[in-house]
Write a protein that holds these residues in place. Sequence first.
Motif, PDB file in Angstrom:
ATOM      1  N   PHE A   9      41.183  -8.058  31.081  1.00  0.00           N
ATOM      2  CA  PHE A   9      41.039  -6.747  31.703  1.00  0.00           C
ATOM      3  C   PHE A   9      39.862  -6.057  31.019  1.00  0.00           C
ATOM      4  O   PHE A   9      39.999  -5.607  29.875  1.00  0.00           O
ATOM      5  CB  PHE A   9      42.316  -5.915  31.538  1.00  0.00           C
ATOM      6  N   PRO A  10      38.701  -5.995  31.665  1.00  0.00           N
ATOM      7  CA  PRO A  10      37.522  -5.413  31.003  1.00  0.00           C
ATOM      8  C   PRO A  10      37.726  -3.941  30.657  1.00  0.00           C
ATOM      9  O   PRO A  10      38.333  -3.193  31.422  1.00  0.00           O
ATOM     10  CB  PRO A  10      36.402  -5.589  32.029  1.00  0.00           C
ATOM     11  N   GLU A  11      37.204  -3.567  29.498  1.00  0.00           N
ATOM     12  CA  GLU A  11      37.300  -2.172  29.050  1.00  0.00           C
ATOM     13  C   GLU A  11      36.223  -1.295  29.668  1.00  0.00           C
ATOM     14  O   GLU A  11      36.364  -0.074  29.687  1.00  0.00           O
ATOM     15  CB  GLU A  11      37.230  -2.120  27.528  1.00  0.00           C
ATOM     16  N   THR A  12      35.136  -1.904  30.136  1.00  0.00           N
ATOM     17  CA  THR A  12      34.045  -1.177  30.784  1.00  0.00           C
ATOM     18  C   THR A  12      33.693  -1.881  32.085  1.00  0.00           C
ATOM     19  O   THR A  12      34.096  -3.026  32.322  1.00  0.00           O
ATOM     20  CB  THR A  12      32.790  -1.128  29.879  1.00  0.00           C
ATOM     21  N   ASP A  13      32.918  -1.212  32.934  1.00  0.00           N
ATOM     22  CA  ASP A  13      32.454  -1.833  34.166  1.00  0.00           C
ATOM     23  C   ASP A  13      31.565  -3.031  33.843  1.00  0.00           C
ATOM     24  O   ASP A  13      30.820  -3.023  32.863  1.00  0.00           O
ATOM     25  CB  ASP A  13      31.644  -0.838  34.999  1.00  0.00           C
ATOM     26  N   LEU A  14      31.652  -4.073  34.686  1.00  0.00           N
ATOM     27  CA  LEU A  14      30.832  -5.264  34.520  1.00  0.00           C
ATOM     28  C   LEU A  14      29.833  -5.343  35.667  1.00  0.00           C
ATOM     29  O   LEU A  14      30.208  -5.129  36.825  1.00  0.00           O
ATOM     30  CB  LEU A  14      31.707  -6.521  34.522  1.00  0.00           C
ATOM     31  N   GLN A  15      28.580  -5.660  35.338  1.00  0.00           N
ATOM     32  CA  GLN A  15      27.530  -5.765  36.348  1.00  0.00           C
ATOM     33  C   GLN A  15      26.578  -6.892  35.981  1.00  0.00           C
ATOM     34  O   GLN A  15      26.496  -7.292  34.814  1.00  0.00           O
ATOM     35  CB  GLN A  15      26.738  -4.463  36.447  1.00  0.00           C
ATOM     36  N   SER A  16      25.833  -7.389  36.974  1.00  0.00           N
ATOM     37  CA  SER A  16      24.786  -8.389  36.787  1.00  0.00           C
ATOM     38  C   SER A  16      25.385  -9.698  36.279  1.00  0.00           C
ATOM     39  O   SER A  16      26.401 -10.154  36.775  1.00  0.00           O
ATOM     40  CB  SER A  16      23.715  -7.842  35.842  1.00  0.00           C
ATOM     41  N   THR A  17      24.774 -10.304  35.263  1.00  0.00           N
ATOM     42  CA  THR A  17      25.293 -11.524  34.654  1.00  0.00           C
ATOM     43  C   THR A  17      26.086 -11.147  33.413  1.00  0.00           C
ATOM     44  O   THR A  17      25.588 -10.435  32.551  1.00  0.00           O
ATOM     45  CB  THR A  17      24.145 -12.483  34.275  1.00  0.00           C
ATOM     46  N   VAL A  18      27.318 -11.619  33.347  1.00  0.00           N
ATOM     47  CA  VAL A  18      28.210 -11.264  32.246  1.00  0.00           C
ATOM     48  C   VAL A  18      28.790 -12.544  31.654  1.00  0.00           C
ATOM     49  O   VAL A  18      29.248 -13.420  32.387  1.00  0.00           O
ATOM     50  CB  VAL A  18      29.369 -10.366  32.737  1.00  0.00           C
ATOM     51  N   ALA A  63      33.823 -24.425  28.065  1.00  0.00           N
ATOM     52  CA  ALA A  63      34.922 -24.508  27.097  1.00  0.00           C
ATOM     53  C   ALA A  63      35.117 -23.204  26.344  1.00  0.00           C
ATOM     54  O   ALA A  63      36.232 -22.863  25.960  1.00  0.00           O
ATOM     55  CB  ALA A  63      34.671 -25.643  26.109  1.00  0.00           C
ATOM     56  N   ASP A  64      34.032 -22.434  26.167  1.00  0.00           N
ATOM     57  CA  ASP A  64      34.128 -21.234  25.332  1.00  0.00           C
ATOM     58  C   ASP A  64      33.827 -19.916  26.022  1.00  0.00           C
ATOM     59  O   ASP A  64      33.809 -18.872  25.375  1.00  0.00           O
ATOM     60  CB  ASP A  64      33.250 -21.381  24.091  1.00  0.00           C
ATOM     61  N   SER A  65      33.609 -19.926  27.366  1.00  0.00           N
ATOM     62  CA  SER A  65      33.326 -18.643  28.028  1.00  0.00           C
ATOM     63  C   SER A  65      33.442 -18.731  29.548  1.00  0.00           C
ATOM     64  O   SER A  65      33.457 -19.811  30.133  1.00  0.00           O
ATOM     65  CB  SER A  65      31.926 -18.152  27.660  1.00  0.00           C
ATOM     66  N   LEU A  66      33.522 -17.550  30.135  1.00  0.00           N
ATOM     67  CA  LEU A  66      33.400 -17.379  31.581  1.00  0.00           C
ATOM     68  C   LEU A  66      32.069 -16.693  31.817  1.00  0.00           C
ATOM     69  O   LEU A  66      31.774 -15.666  31.189  1.00  0.00           O
ATOM     70  CB  LEU A  66      34.532 -16.500  32.134  1.00  0.00           C
ATOM     71  N   ILE A  67      31.258 -17.253  32.702  1.00  0.00           N
ATOM     72  CA  ILE A  67      29.976 -16.647  33.054  1.00  0.00           C
ATOM     73  C   ILE A  67      30.076 -16.154  34.490  1.00  0.00           C
ATOM     74  O   ILE A  67      30.320 -16.936  35.411  1.00  0.00           O
ATOM     75  CB  ILE A  67      28.828 -17.664  32.910  1.00  0.00           C
ATOM     76  N   LEU A  68      29.947 -14.847  34.667  1.00  0.00           N
ATOM     77  CA  LEU A  68      29.990 -14.226  35.987  1.00  0.00           C
ATOM     78  C   LEU A  68      28.583 -13.893  36.444  1.00  0.00           C
ATOM     79  O   LEU A  68      27.805 -13.318  35.687  1.00  0.00           O
ATOM     80  CB  LEU A  68      30.802 -12.927  35.949  1.00  0.00           C
ATOM     81  N   GLU A  69      28.268 -14.227  37.675  1.00  0.00           N
ATOM     82  CA  GLU A  69      26.997 -13.858  38.300  1.00  0.00           C
ATOM     83  C   GLU A  69      27.326 -12.835  39.386  1.00  0.00           C
ATOM     84  O   GLU A  69      27.541 -13.192  40.536  1.00  0.00           O
ATOM     85  CB  GLU A  69      26.310 -15.097  38.886  1.00  0.00           C
ATOM     86  N   LEU A  70      27.367 -11.572  39.004  1.00  0.00           N
ATOM     87  CA  LEU A  70      27.822 -10.519  39.917  1.00  0.00           C
ATOM     88  C   LEU A  70      26.739  -9.992  40.846  1.00  0.00           C
ATOM     89  O   LEU A  70      27.049  -9.300  41.821  1.00  0.00           O
ATOM     90  CB  LEU A  70      28.418  -9.368  39.105  1.00  0.00           C
ATOM     91  N   GLY A  71      25.476 -10.264  40.540  1.00  0.00           N
ATOM     92  CA  GLY A  71      24.398  -9.727  41.367  1.00  0.00           C
ATOM     93  C   GLY A  71      24.450  -8.213  41.364  1.00  0.00           C
ATOM     94  O   GLY A  71      24.483  -7.582  40.310  1.00  0.00           O
ATOM     95  N   ASP A  72      24.507  -7.604  42.549  1.00  0.00           N
ATOM     96  CA  ASP A  72      24.561  -6.152  42.670  1.00  0.00           C
ATOM     97  C   ASP A  72      25.984  -5.604  42.666  1.00  0.00           C
ATOM     98  O   ASP A  72      26.182  -4.390  42.762  1.00  0.00           O
ATOM     99  CB  ASP A  72      23.859  -5.710  43.961  1.00  0.00           C
ATOM    100  N   ASP A  73      26.967  -6.489  42.594  1.00  0.00           N
ATOM    101  CA  ASP A  73      28.365  -6.048  42.603  1.00  0.00           C
ATOM    102  C   ASP A  73      28.795  -5.554  41.228  1.00  0.00           C
ATOM    103  O   ASP A  73      28.191  -5.881  40.211  1.00  0.00           O
ATOM    104  CB  ASP A  73      29.284  -7.191  43.031  1.00  0.00           C
ATOM    105  N   THR A  74      29.850  -4.749  41.216  1.00  0.00           N
ATOM    106  CA  THR A  74      30.415  -4.224  39.974  1.00  0.00           C
ATOM    107  C   THR A  74      31.903  -4.525  39.934  1.00  0.00           C
ATOM    108  O   THR A  74      32.610  -4.348  40.919  1.00  0.00           O
ATOM    109  CB  THR A  74      30.219  -2.688  39.892  1.00  0.00           C
ATOM    110  N   VAL A  75      32.367  -4.993  38.780  1.00  0.00           N
ATOM    111  CA  VAL A  75      33.799  -5.133  38.531  1.00  0.00           C
ATOM    112  C   VAL A  75      34.176  -3.940  37.662  1.00  0.00           C
ATOM    113  O   VAL A  75      33.660  -3.775  36.553  1.00  0.00           O
ATOM    114  CB  VAL A  75      34.132  -6.461  37.821  1.00  0.00           C
ATOM    115  N   SER A  76      35.041  -3.105  38.166  1.00  0.00           N
ATOM    116  CA  SER A  76      35.416  -1.879  37.458  1.00  0.00           C
ATOM    117  C   SER A  76      36.286  -2.171  36.247  1.00  0.00           C
ATOM    118  O   SER A  76      37.053  -3.146  36.218  1.00  0.00           O
ATOM    119  CB  SER A  76      36.176  -0.940  38.399  1.00  0.00           C
TER     120      SER A  76
END
Length: 94
Positions: A9-18, A63-76
């Motif tokens: 559960f992210p503590e801040t908004d996520l954008q772009s590549t995370v 094995a050690d991370s999740l890489i999100l490619e959100l582009g212009d989208d935001t995960v709140s």
Amino acid sequence: MLTFRYFYFPETDLQSTVVIPVDQFQNDDGDLAVQFLEPQPNHSSNLYINGILQEGRLYEVTADSLILELGDDTVSAGTPIIIEQVRINLRITE
């Protein structure tokens, strides 16, 4: 077949590549995750954001991370991010 689920559960908004390290996720038992299954032919990974299955092109699980490619989208902040991994063990009998 074994199924593993990891929750974040992210503590801040996520954008772009995370890049989210594995130790930010909790497993089904509520413990901090140590390692995801590495990509292999008998492993499958699904990503759910806010309960919705995501397209494979939007993420990579190592094995050690999740890489999100959100582009212009935001995960709140506070939006559930769930990784579901399945390992299939085949046994050949004659």
